[in-house]
Design a protein around this motif. Sequence first.
Motif, PDB file in Angstrom:
ATOM      1  N   THR A   1       0.821  -1.211   0.000  1.00  0.00           N
ATOM      2  CA  THR A   1       0.000   0.000   0.000  1.00  0.00           C
ATOM      3  C   THR A   1       0.854   1.259   0.000  1.00  0.00           C
ATOM      4  O   THR A   1       0.347   2.350   0.229  1.00  0.00           O
TER       5      THR A   1
ATOM      6  N   THR B   1       0.126   4.605  -2.526  1.00  0.00           N
ATOM      7  CA  THR B   1      -1.281   4.986  -2.425  1.00  0.00           C
ATOM      8  C   THR B   1      -1.385   6.349  -1.754  1.00  0.00           C
ATOM      9  O   THR B   1      -0.450   6.804  -1.088  1.00  0.00           O
TER      10      THR B   1
ATOM     11  N   GLN C   1       0.211   7.877   1.913  1.00  0.00           N
ATOM     12  CA  GLN C   1      -0.157   7.005   3.030  1.00  0.00           C
ATOM     13  C   GLN C   1       0.810   7.079   4.203  1.00  0.00           C
ATOM     14  O   GLN C   1       0.486   6.633   5.301  1.00  0.00           O
TER      15      GLN C   1
ATOM     16  N   TRP D   1     -12.467   7.548  -4.936  1.00  0.00           N
ATOM     17  CA  TRP D   1     -11.516   7.147  -5.971  1.00  0.00           C
ATOM     18  C   TRP D   1     -12.163   6.228  -6.995  1.00  0.00           C
ATOM     19  O   TRP D   1     -13.021   5.408  -6.661  1.00  0.00           O
TER      20      TRP D   1
ATOM     21  N   GLY E   1      -7.292   4.269 -10.097  1.00  0.00           N
ATOM     22  CA  GLY E   1      -6.387   5.205  -9.448  1.00  0.00           C
ATOM     23  C   GLY E   1      -6.030   6.414 -10.286  1.00  0.00           C
ATOM     24  O   GLY E   1      -5.188   7.221  -9.886  1.00  0.00           O
TER      25      GLY E   1
ATOM     26  N   ALA F   1      -7.673   0.356   2.735  1.00  0.00           N
ATOM     27  CA  ALA F   1      -6.510   0.344   1.852  1.00  0.00           C
ATOM     28  C   ALA F   1      -6.691  -0.781   0.837  1.00  0.00           C
ATOM     29  O   ALA F   1      -7.492  -1.698   1.042  1.00  0.00           O
ATOM     30  N   PRO F   2      -5.953  -0.762  -0.274  1.00  0.00           N
ATOM     31  CA  PRO F   2      -6.133  -1.810  -1.289  1.00  0.00           C
ATOM     32  C   PRO F   2      -5.737  -3.204  -0.829  1.00  0.00           C
ATOM     33  O   PRO F   2      -6.096  -4.182  -1.489  1.00  0.00           O
TER      34      PRO F   2
ATOM     35  N   TRP G   1      -9.340   6.120   0.715  1.00  0.00           N
ATOM     36  CA  TRP G   1      -8.022   5.555   0.406  1.00  0.00           C
ATOM     37  C   TRP G   1      -7.997   5.103  -1.050  1.00  0.00           C
ATOM     38  O   TRP G   1      -8.906   4.420  -1.523  1.00  0.00           O
ATOM     39  N   SER G   2      -6.941   5.445  -1.750  1.00  0.00           N
ATOM     40  CA  SER G   2      -6.836   5.128  -3.174  1.00  0.00           C
ATOM     41  C   SER G   2      -6.485   3.663  -3.397  1.00  0.00           C
ATOM     42  O   SER G   2      -5.968   2.982  -2.502  1.00  0.00           O
TER      43      SER G   2
ATOM     44  N   ARG H   1      -3.857   1.104  -5.576  1.00  0.00           N
ATOM     45  CA  ARG H   1      -2.442   1.291  -5.893  1.00  0.00           C
ATOM     46  C   ARG H   1      -2.326   2.164  -7.137  1.00  0.00           C
ATOM     47  O   ARG H   1      -2.929   1.872  -8.170  1.00  0.00           O
ATOM     48  N   LEU H   2      -1.557   3.224  -7.027  1.00  0.00           N
ATOM     49  CA  LEU H   2      -1.476   4.183  -8.119  1.00  0.00           C
ATOM     50  C   LEU H   2      -0.609   3.636  -9.244  1.00  0.00           C
ATOM     51  O   LEU H   2       0.418   2.988  -8.995  1.00  0.00           O
TER      52      LEU H   2
END
Length: 464
Positions: free
Chosen positions: A189, A192, A207, A227, A231, A410-411, A452-453, A455-456
């Motif tokens: 994470t 992110t 994060q 989001w 992402g 979180a992802p 929370w995004s 994973r970018l």
Amino acid sequence: MRQLLLGLAVLSLGATVRPSDAQDTSAIDRGVRIGIIYRPGVRPGMVVLPVHAPALDSMRTIVSRDLDYSDRFELITLPGGDSIRVTTAAPGARPPAAGGAGRGTGGGGAAAATTLNYPLYQALGADFAVAVTPAPGDTTIVTVHDVAAGGVRRELRARLPALKDPGFRLVVHQLADRVLEAALGVGGTAATRVLFVLDGKVYTIDQDGADQRLVSSSDHQAMSPAWAADGRRFAYMEFWQGHGRLFVQEVASGKRAPVATTGQALDFTPAFSPDGKTLAFSRATEEGTDLYTVNIKDDCCLQRLTVGRFYDNLSPTYSPDGRRIAFVSTRAGLPQIYAMAADGTDQQLFAPFDYGATGSSNAPEWSPDGQTVAFHRDVGGTLQVFVLDVRTRAVRQLTSVGRNEDPTWAPDSRHMAFVSDRSGYRQLWIIDVETGRIRPLLQKSGARLPAWSPRLPETASSTP
């Protein structure tokens, strides 16, 4: 974090190193011995080796923090000073500097010229070691060593932007996630960000609590950030002439566009479908609040999902497969968590509660793995975060100290950001739901509505 203390000799590391052509049994200076004191745990030990270049030292600091915040390793602190040579020279190679940041020749970087003194790190309690070294050009090499196996697990390469480049931190966070994947085979994470609302504006923050940025307009009050699953975009609501207007904004360019069919009522709490083509949201009118969807790919096709008739339905959240939507409804009196098919059919109570005893439940969010839904519930006059098991419908209370609300996953479906006043002020916090470890994300007071995004995505410029 394991604490390694210099002390009287309990273990002579020089004696533990087996003689070989690739390892120097004089790795420990004569007369220096190390006693190791640490708390054993179930997590593997990880050491990130020192480096001596400004940009790489900053990179090492970020990677170390990211690995610590993953809550999957015991980070090992090396004893200070130069009494330990952490690498040993390969035959014919020049001895590396203390810290393991020696330079190799050609494209292989330092890994080609040096090897770790694996028995030494085994004695220190490490299962993995990470070395950061420069390579020719603008490439940086991150080598993940499997200390227990006595070899290199994986060599990672990336183009590292300049230290002051806005993209520097994201590239480093992505490398930290690749280290985690190389070591344990799980996604991280680190790469992110968390959207949140502060003083009526939408901000984003990494994060690890760094790099806070304003992302919404400075001219209008905003709320309800969310989001998209890729992402690359996010949505939020802004107040325009008494109405709530939804916007979708690109992360990379900052360009934004209003969502068609919104802005004529109070539209809020947007939620992207997993495929990114549809936006679900709440619309408040004089008759109540109901859920709608709109096709944002083609800017068309407004669809009403609920008919409240003087009760409220709001705060939609999609299941990861896009088939169901969890939401809040007041049809039973107090707000509670319900679920329905994505087309609005099959509406039913989702999170069990006791009539007359259970307080209001709000702010549901489906976990990325689809197994749980987080929400907050009124318990004895204050709010606490709960988790609903989707399969069994069992509800578990996650927090108990202070007022805790607005959870967001979180992802990795393991960490969660939320708002809490446990420090005396309403701040953003992060909890690891497996270990219960809690850390502050943002020290400023007044932040709320975190999102929370995923994973970018990596950029082309970061790949060698």
